[in-house]
Design a protein around this motif. Structure first.
Motif, mmCIF file in Angstrom:
data_model
loop_
_atom_site.group_PDB
_atom_site.id
_atom_site.type_symbol
_atom_site.label_atom_id
_atom_site.label_comp_id
_atom_site.label_asym_id
_atom_site.label_seq_id
_atom_site.Cartn_x
_atom_site.Cartn_y
_atom_site.Cartn_z
ATOM 1 N N UNK A 13 12.063 11.202 -0.290
ATOM 2 C CA UNK A 13 10.662 11.025 -0.363
ATOM 3 C C UNK A 13 10.227 10.610 0.993
ATOM 4 N N UNK A 14 10.951 10.002 1.985
ATOM 5 C CA UNK A 14 10.590 9.589 3.304
ATOM 6 C C UNK A 14 10.709 10.814 4.010
ATOM 7 N N UNK A 15 11.821 11.804 4.162
ATOM 8 C CA UNK A 15 11.822 12.708 4.514
ATOM 9 C C UNK A 15 10.615 13.591 4.392
ATOM 10 N N UNK A 18 1.614 12.396 9.833
ATOM 11 C CA UNK A 18 1.865 12.878 8.330
ATOM 12 C C UNK A 18 1.711 11.454 7.661
ATOM 13 N N UNK A 19 2.443 10.335 8.107
ATOM 14 C CA UNK A 19 2.448 9.267 7.108
ATOM 15 C C UNK A 19 0.945 8.460 7.211
ATOM 16 N N UNK A 20 0.361 8.562 8.353
ATOM 17 C CA UNK A 20 -0.822 8.030 8.500
ATOM 18 C C UNK A 20 -1.842 8.959 7.721
ATOM 19 N N UNK A 21 -1.814 10.245 7.699
ATOM 20 C CA UNK A 21 -2.788 11.034 7.098
ATOM 21 C C UNK A 21 -2.417 10.884 5.663
ATOM 22 N N UNK A 22 -1.201 10.786 5.044
ATOM 23 C CA UNK A 22 -0.986 10.731 3.572
ATOM 24 C C UNK A 22 -1.302 9.175 3.137
ATOM 25 N N UNK A 23 -1.391 8.420 3.806
ATOM 26 C CA UNK A 23 -1.544 6.902 3.475
ATOM 27 C C UNK A 23 -3.337 7.118 3.297
ATOM 28 N N UNK A 31 5.444 3.975 -2.515
ATOM 29 C CA UNK A 31 4.451 2.985 -2.533
ATOM 30 C C UNK A 31 3.778 3.014 -1.176
ATOM 31 N N UNK A 32 2.405 2.549 -0.987
ATOM 32 C CA UNK A 32 1.911 2.691 0.233
ATOM 33 C C UNK A 32 2.538 1.419 1.028
ATOM 34 N N UNK A 33 2.924 0.425 0.429
ATOM 35 C CA UNK A 33 3.596 -0.745 1.205
ATOM 36 C C UNK A 33 4.838 -0.019 1.827
ATOM 37 N N UNK A 53 5.833 0.497 5.983
ATOM 38 C CA UNK A 53 6.866 0.038 6.539
ATOM 39 C C UNK A 53 7.844 0.923 7.113
ATOM 40 N N UNK A 54 7.638 2.232 6.658
ATOM 41 C CA UNK A 54 8.222 3.518 7.310
ATOM 42 C C UNK A 54 7.359 3.854 8.762
ATOM 43 N N UNK A 55 6.159 3.664 8.425
ATOM 44 C CA UNK A 55 5.286 4.125 9.590
ATOM 45 C C UNK A 55 5.526 3.077 10.759
ATOM 46 N N UNK A 56 5.815 1.971 10.517
ATOM 47 C CA UNK A 56 6.259 0.935 11.517
ATOM 48 C C UNK A 56 7.743 1.585 12.329
ATOM 49 N N UNK A 57 8.479 1.766 11.528
ATOM 50 C CA UNK A 57 9.763 2.499 12.300
ATOM 51 C C UNK A 57 9.476 3.531 13.020
ATOM 52 N N UNK A 58 8.758 4.618 12.414
ATOM 53 C CA UNK A 58 8.317 5.798 13.150
ATOM 54 C C UNK A 58 7.551 5.449 14.481
#
Length: 296
Positions: free
Chosen positions: A7-9, A64-69, A92-94, A98-103
């Motif tokens: 899902x993250x990919x 993409x992560x920002x957009x999908x949030x 989940x949004x959480x 968290x993944x966005x922080x890593x990106x």
């Protein structure tokens, strides 16, 4: 590949690299044109093309992560996007935050390899990236905001090589890139126009409507003219103009062939627009490589 990672990919759209390329090409134009203007050794563009290529992969994924949030609830009502990880409940949004922080941390790691002028210039683009998904709720011109974000590399690439921006070259290059983005993302937006009406999403596809083809033709001509002007100011040679000519022919082909009422045709047109960015880069690269060979 572990199921927990998938899902993250998919959140990063790693299966659709065209988005990364569209972000990368303006960077590549600028890096190559700056290297040509400064007669930089071959190691200079090689290093920065590699850094910006990695940065494009990371930051396109973050975008993409920002957009999908932002759009996780809207995406549920659009056929093409309802299977995205957040909309489908696979993340989940959480987890996404968290993944966005890593990106963003990885993107910062790339950015800090540049000079301080470029670090500040690059960081200043994040506000535009963040607000882009909101724009489709308030204006029919979200594609213009995307253009501001996706073509920042036309400024940043030059500053990375030179330590500052040559505005006389980079502003028309940036503006030409924005016009190009308006073309390809308007074609892209036509895929979802029926769902967008139902969900209250705005886009240039809905704004242009039946006038899409002539308007995008005018924007294509503007893009090609502005990029050509940037090349003229930079003293580019015939190979650059040949590349721009191929880019113009590619945009004309896309706009002639695309059926704006067919999702498949619009997707193919969107991908086809990416090739125009490739040809601009090849023209600039051809000029630079000829310069290096003559200097050897």
């Amino acid at each position: 590949m572990p199921k927990s990672i998938r899902p993250y990919l998919y959140l990063t759209r790693i299966d659709k690299p065209i988005g990364t390329l569209l972000l990368f090409y303006p960077c590549a134009w600028s890096i190559t044109m700056a290297s040509y203007a400064l007669e930089a050794p071959l190691t200079t563009p090689l290093m920065y093309i590699s850094l910006f290529g990695l940065g494009a992969v990371i930051m396109r994924g973050a975008g993409c992560t920002i957009n999908d949030l932002w759009d996780r609830n809207l995406d549920k009502g659009v056929e093409r996007t309802k299977s995205r990880p957040l909309a489908a409940g696979k993340l989940t949004p959480t987890q996404a935050i968290g993944f966005l922080g890593l990106q963003l941390a990885a993107g910062l790691g790339v950015l800090t390899q540049l000079n301080w002028y470029s670090i500040l210039l690059g960081a200043s683009s994040l506000s535009v990236v963040t607000i882009y998904p909101f724009m489709k709720r308030v204006t029919y011109w979200p594609q213009a905001v995307l253009g501001l974000a996706f073509n920042w590399g036309a400024l940043l690439g030059w500053s990375a090589v030179a330590g500052t921006v040559n505005w006389s070259v980079c502003l028309p290059l940036y503006a030409g890139g924005i016009c190009w983005t308006l073309v390809y993302d308007s074609v892209y937006a036509h895929q979802d126009k029926k769902d967008d009406v139902n969900m209250g999403i705005r886009s240039t596809a809905l704004l242009f409507g039946e006038r899409t083809r002539p308007i995008l033709s005018a924007l294509s001509a503007s893009s090609v003219s502005l990029i050509t002007y940037a090349g003229y100011i930079n003293g580019q040679g015939m190979l650059f103009y040949g590349g721009v000519g191929l880019a113009a022919a590619q945009l004309a082909r896309v706009l002639w062939q695309t059926d704006f009422d067919s999702r498949t045709s619009c997707w193919n047109g969107f991908v086809g627009c990416g090739w125009s960015g490739f040809w601009v880069w090849m023209g600039a690269l051809g000029d630079y490589l000829m310069l290096v060979s003559m200097s050897a």
